[in-house]
Every structure is written in C-alpha cells, then in structure tokens.
Design an enzyme around this catalytic site. Structure first.
Site, PDB file in Angstrom:
ATOM      1  CB  SER A   1      -5.700  -2.860   6.680  1.00  0.00           C
ATOM      2  OG  SER A   1      -4.558  -2.903   5.840  1.00  0.00           O
TER       3      SER A   1
ATOM      4  NE  ARG B   1      -9.988   2.592  13.843  1.00  0.00           N
ATOM      5  CZ  ARG B   1      -9.935   3.522  14.776  1.00  0.00           C
ATOM      6  NH1 ARG B   1     -10.954   3.700  15.590  1.00  0.00           N
ATOM      7  NH2 ARG B   1      -8.871   4.294  14.891  1.00  0.00           N
TER       8      ARG B   1
ATOM      9  CG  ASP C   1      -0.672   1.034  -4.248  1.00  0.00           C
ATOM     10  OD1 ASP C   1      -0.824   1.497  -3.097  1.00  0.00           O
ATOM     11  OD2 ASP C   1      -1.590   1.029  -5.098  1.00  0.00           O
TER      12      ASP C   1
ATOM     13  NE  ARG D   1      -4.052   8.532  17.088  1.00  0.00           N
ATOM     14  CZ  ARG D   1      -4.681   7.843  16.147  1.00  0.00           C
ATOM     15  NH1 ARG D   1      -5.492   6.846  16.473  1.00  0.00           N
ATOM     16  NH2 ARG D   1      -4.505   8.148  14.871  1.00  0.00           N
TER      17      ARG D   1
ATOM     18  N   GLY E   1       1.449   3.895   4.050  1.00  0.00           N
ATOM     19  CA  GLY E   1       2.504   3.062   3.480  1.00  0.00           C
ATOM     20  C   GLY E   1       3.744   3.841   3.101  1.00  0.00           C
TER      21      GLY E   1
ATOM     22  CG  HIS F   1      -6.627   0.409  16.343  1.00  0.00           C
ATOM     23  ND1 HIS F   1      -6.022   1.376  17.114  1.00  0.00           N
ATOM     24  CD2 HIS F   1      -6.669   0.906  15.080  1.00  0.00           C
ATOM     25  CE1 HIS F   1      -5.703   2.407  16.336  1.00  0.00           C
ATOM     26  NE2 HIS F   1      -6.095   2.144  15.109  1.00  0.00           N
TER      27      HIS F   1
ATOM     28  N   GLY G   1       0.840  -1.193   0.000  1.00  0.00           N
ATOM     29  CA  GLY G   1       0.000   0.000   0.000  1.00  0.00           C
ATOM     30  C   GLY G   1       0.872   1.238   0.000  1.00  0.00           C
ATOM     31  CB  ALA G   2       2.320   3.232  -2.588  1.00  0.00           C
ATOM     32  N   GLY G   3      -0.160   4.389  -0.156  1.00  0.00           N
ATOM     33  CA  GLY G   3      -0.896   5.590   0.248  1.00  0.00           C
ATOM     34  C   GLY G   3      -0.109   6.341   1.306  1.00  0.00           C
TER      35      GLY G   3
END
Length: 310
Positions: free
Chosen positions: A121, A90, A35, A153, A16, A177, A11-13
């Site tokens: 994911s 989600r 990707d 967080r 990623g 999560h 995944g190259a978003g």
C-alpha cells in the site's frame, strides 16, 4: 502429512487479485483473499479456482470478509488502500491509507502471530512502518515492496533501450518508493557490463527519470486506476523468497537502524530475503551524488511520517 504454505492477500482489488493469481500459478501454497467488500473476494477466488484445471495448479484459493479465515498464514501481503487517481500524489493517499493499513496489520497479527508481512500500500515506506508499529512484530518480519518493482521498471527500460534480454539486465533502485527513488547507475549492469559503458549519460538520465515516474505514467494512461501486473509480480517474488527460504538479494523497504546513516524508518535498500524475512542488509559503496540522492529520499520519507504522527 505435510502442511501446505498459506498466503493471505489483504485487498481484493487489482493488485491483490493479481497477487493471488501469480501465487497460485506458481503453486506457492493455498491463498486466502480477504476484503471488506462482500462478494468481491469470494467471486475473484472462485474465478481463479476455476482456472486451476487449465493452468494445472493445485493451490486452493478462498475469498472471505473474515480475518479468522486467514489464521496461521505463513505470509500476508497487504495491498489494501485506495489507488492513486490522476493528479494525486502518493502523499495525498497518506491519511486514508494509514488507517486502513493499521487495521489490516492488527487483524493479521491477531490471527497469524508468526507470519511475515509484505506491504504494498502507498505511500509505501510510511505504510510499512505503520504495519510494523501496529503488529509489534520484529522488524525483519515486516518489509515492503519498493525496489523490486522499481528496479524491474528500470531493467525493462534499459533492456528495451539496448535491445537485449530482460534476464541479462540487473539494476538497483534504492530509497523511498516514489518520485525521490534512487536508481543506482554504479550498480547496474547488462550481462555484467556496467550500464554506464553502454548508454550515454544524457539518455541514461532520461531513463532514470522515466523510472522514477513509472507508476504515474501508467496512472496517466489508465485514468481510473494504477499499475497492478508488475507490482503484484514483485510482491509474489518477495513472498516466494520467504516461503522457499531462497536467500534472494533484492531491494526492499527495510527497517533501518543506522544503515545508510538512517535510524527508525523504512526505506528501500538491498537485503537478503529468506525464511526469516529480512536476514541481512547490504550497505553499498555509493558515489557522492547517489548518497546525496538517497539522503534526500530518506528525508522525504521522514517528512511523510510526521504527517501521520509517526
């Protein structure tokens, strides 16, 4: 000649590509960004490579649309899937991302049968289980990024509230999560001092609530995307623990086989992460309230698993 470690990022978003960025900057090994979209992983990889002389790292970063290029990876990070949009839970992502993750996991297993897989994911706990089933890998080599991000967080908000160094705050977040995650106040400290002695209960409750909705808060600001700097940093911290056999204790989505009263599912618990992936799971002494919240979180994961027939 010593062989460099190899890290595949699926995944190259935003998540990623930022994973590839952090991993290269820390020189954890060579990185392959894969990707389905032609040109995107190639372009981002080339851009990251051209930063190497400036930031002085020697990791080779390649982009590809072909899983053959990922062969013999030591660690694979699955970030593929669609991102949450405003108003989307989600859970709405479930069926779409389930098919994507299964396909990614099968391809990784085909070319890197000995690798360790880290899943990012969403909805996370179900997606890790899907990858575990799709690969047939032993459970210790498939785990997910849950509490590392959530506790980061939580630690951020606690440090800002107290006006102390981020380094000196340690906190534990367990469970799924998502909105049912369980920040464990009885195991959270600032410089070794229990957090419950430093922040009033009402204010702590507000911080806990903000932590649980940490991802949604960012989505509401961005409008067209979701968080990626901290999620990718959390993934790379987990990958580093495996690649360097660091024996870090961190809360990750692990396969439970009786621990915390749960069987045959993944959820966030404290674990020892090293060269063999999840090497040990720690069972904390929880307060009655924390145990009830964790049970509730585990049930929420089970409900989601039923949706996709797991």
């Amino acid at each position: 000649m010593m062989k460099r470690k190899k890290i595949t990022v699926v995944g190259a978003g935003n998540v990623g590509a930022t994973c590839a960025h952090w991993a290269a900057a820390r020189e954890l090994g060579d990185v392959v960004l894969v990707d389905v979209v032609e040109g995107v992983p190639q372009g981002k990889a080339l851009d990251l490579m051209q930063a190497a002389p400036i930031y002085r790292y020697d990791s080779i970063i390649t982009g590809t649309n072909n899983y053959e290029d990922t062969a013999d990876s030591d660690v694979a990070i699955i970030t593929a899937g669609i991102a949450r949009k405003p108003g989307m839970s989600r859970d709405d992502l479930l069926n779409i991302n389930y098919k994507i993750v299964v396909s990614c996991a099968e391809n990784i297993a085909r070319y890197s049968p000995n690798c360790t897989i880290i899943v990012v994911s969403n909805p996370l706990d179900v997606m890790v289980y899907a990858a575990y089933k799709a690969t047939g890998f032993p459970a210790n080599r498939v785990f997910g990024q849950a509490g590392v991000l959530d506790s980061a967080r939580f630690r951020t908000f606690l440090a800002l509230e107290l006006g102390v160094s981020f380094e000196d705050v340690s906190a534990m977040v367990l469970g799924g999560h998502g909105d049912t995650m369980v920040p464990v106040l009885s195991h959270s400290f600032a410089g070794g001092i229990p957090i419950t002695q430093l922040i009033p209960a009402e204010r702590l409750a507000e911080i806990v609530k903000r932590t649980a909705h940490g991802g949604a808060e960012i989505v509401s600001f961005l409008k067209t995307g979701s968080a990626y700097y901290a999620p990718s940093a959390a993934c790379v911290q987990m990958a580093e623990a495996v690649l360097k056999d660091k024996k870090r204790i961190m809360p990750v989505a692990c396969y439970l086989n009786g621990e915390y009263g749960a069987k045959d599912l993944y959820t966030g618990v404290p674990a020892l992460i090293g060269g063999n992936g999840v090497e040990k799971i720690y069972e904390l002494d929880l307060t009655a309230e924390e145990k009830a919240a964790l049970d509730n979180s585990i049930q929420a994961v089970r409900d989601l698993m039923k949706v996709v027939g797991l």
